[in-house]
Design a protein around this motif. Structure first.
Motif, PDB file in Angstrom:
ATOM      1  N   ASP A   1       0.869  -1.168   0.000  1.00 28.73           N
ATOM      2  CA  ASP A   1       0.000   0.000   0.000  1.00 28.73           C
ATOM      3  C   ASP A   1       0.906   1.217   0.000  1.00 28.73           C
TER       4      ASP A   1
ATOM      5  N   ASP B   1      -4.738   5.036  -4.059  1.00 32.24           N
ATOM      6  CA  ASP B   1      -6.000   4.316  -4.223  1.00 32.24           C
ATOM      7  C   ASP B   1      -5.817   2.875  -4.660  1.00 32.24           C
TER       8      ASP B   1
ATOM      9  N   ASP C   1      -3.823   3.362   4.974  1.00 31.86           N
ATOM     10  CA  ASP C   1      -5.042   4.099   5.306  1.00 31.86           C
ATOM     11  C   ASP C   1      -5.777   3.463   6.484  1.00 31.86           C
TER      12      ASP C   1
ATOM     13  N   PRO D   1      -7.109  -1.849  -7.525  1.00 35.59           N
ATOM     14  CA  PRO D   1      -7.811  -0.723  -6.894  1.00 35.59           C
ATOM     15  C   PRO D   1      -8.357  -1.115  -5.514  1.00 35.59           C
ATOM     16  N   LYS D   2      -8.213  -0.212  -4.559  1.00 38.76           N
ATOM     17  CA  LYS D   2      -8.732  -0.475  -3.211  1.00 38.76           C
ATOM     18  C   LYS D   2     -10.249  -0.628  -3.215  1.00 38.76           C
ATOM     19  N   SER D   3     -10.886  -0.072  -4.218  1.00 40.92           N
ATOM     20  CA  SER D   3     -12.344  -0.196  -4.317  1.00 40.92           C
ATOM     21  C   SER D   3     -12.774  -1.588  -4.787  1.00 40.92           C
ATOM     22  N   GLU D   4     -11.819  -2.384  -5.277  1.00 41.81           N
ATOM     23  CA  GLU D   4     -12.133  -3.731  -5.778  1.00 41.81           C
ATOM     24  C   GLU D   4     -10.945  -4.662  -5.503  1.00 41.81           C
TER      25      GLU D   4
END
Length: 184
Positions: free
Chosen positions: A70, A74, A158, A102-105
């Motif tokens: 990380d 993002d 994060d 992606p952190k969203s997926e």
């Protein structure tokens, strides 16, 4: 296959999903000089499984490692390193695949159906970074206590609540000591 032929096979298989690549060469030895080769390839995450299957088509690989990082943005940067021809003295060629997730997926297909030894690495990445591996059967924790808070990932930049995580870990150690746990 030599290193150039392996790279050509990857190019042919992945097409535009092979975003960049580099062949690294290392010469070792004093009397008998030997050269080792590495391929470093950045790929589109959509081609991850195809890239791994291509490596398996070349030769059953040795899994060096799977890791993630990380960097604070993002994405989680995933890195998979394999060695082909590892049974040939001085003939192993390393292939390292890098891609952004992606952190969203944070979902990847498992490779344990191809190589059961990847399970430990996938379980570690799952519990430390929050990456889910579709098809991974054993999802128990490796390093963190079984009652570790859901959704807390120690390697994430994060991550909030580090104090809570430290208190939780110390609490678990105290409980083990009370129960007379070994090496506690």
């Amino acid at each position: 296959m030599n290193v150039e032929q392996i790279l050509e096979k990857l190019k042919e298989s992945l097409g535009d999903a092979l975003l960049s690549y580099e062949i690294k060469e290392y010469t070792m030895g004093v009397r008998r000089k030997r050269t080792l080769y590495e391929i470093w390839a950045e790929i589109d995450k959509s081609a991850f499984r195809k890239a791994v299957e291509t490596i398996f088509d070349i030769d059953y690989p040795h899994l060096h490692f799977i890791t993630g990082e990380d960097t604070g943005g993002d994405v989680i940067k995933m890195i998979y390193s394999f060695g082909v021809y590892h049974g040939h003295p001085w003939g192993e060629i390393s292939i390292t695949l890098k891609f952004d997730l992606p952190k969203s997926e944070l979902i990847l297909p498992t490779i344990t159906d191809l190589m059961i030894g990847a399970e430990t690495n996938e379980r570690e990445i799952r519990e430390m970074l929050g990456v889910e591996f579709e098809g991974l059967k054993n999802k128990r924790h490796l390093f963190l206590p079984d009652d570790w808070p859901e959704g807390k990932y120690p390697w994430r930049r994060d991550e909030y609540g580090v104090d809570d995580m430290i208190k939780h870990t110390h609490k678990s150690v105290r409980e083990i000591r009370k129960k007379g746990g070994e090496n506690a």
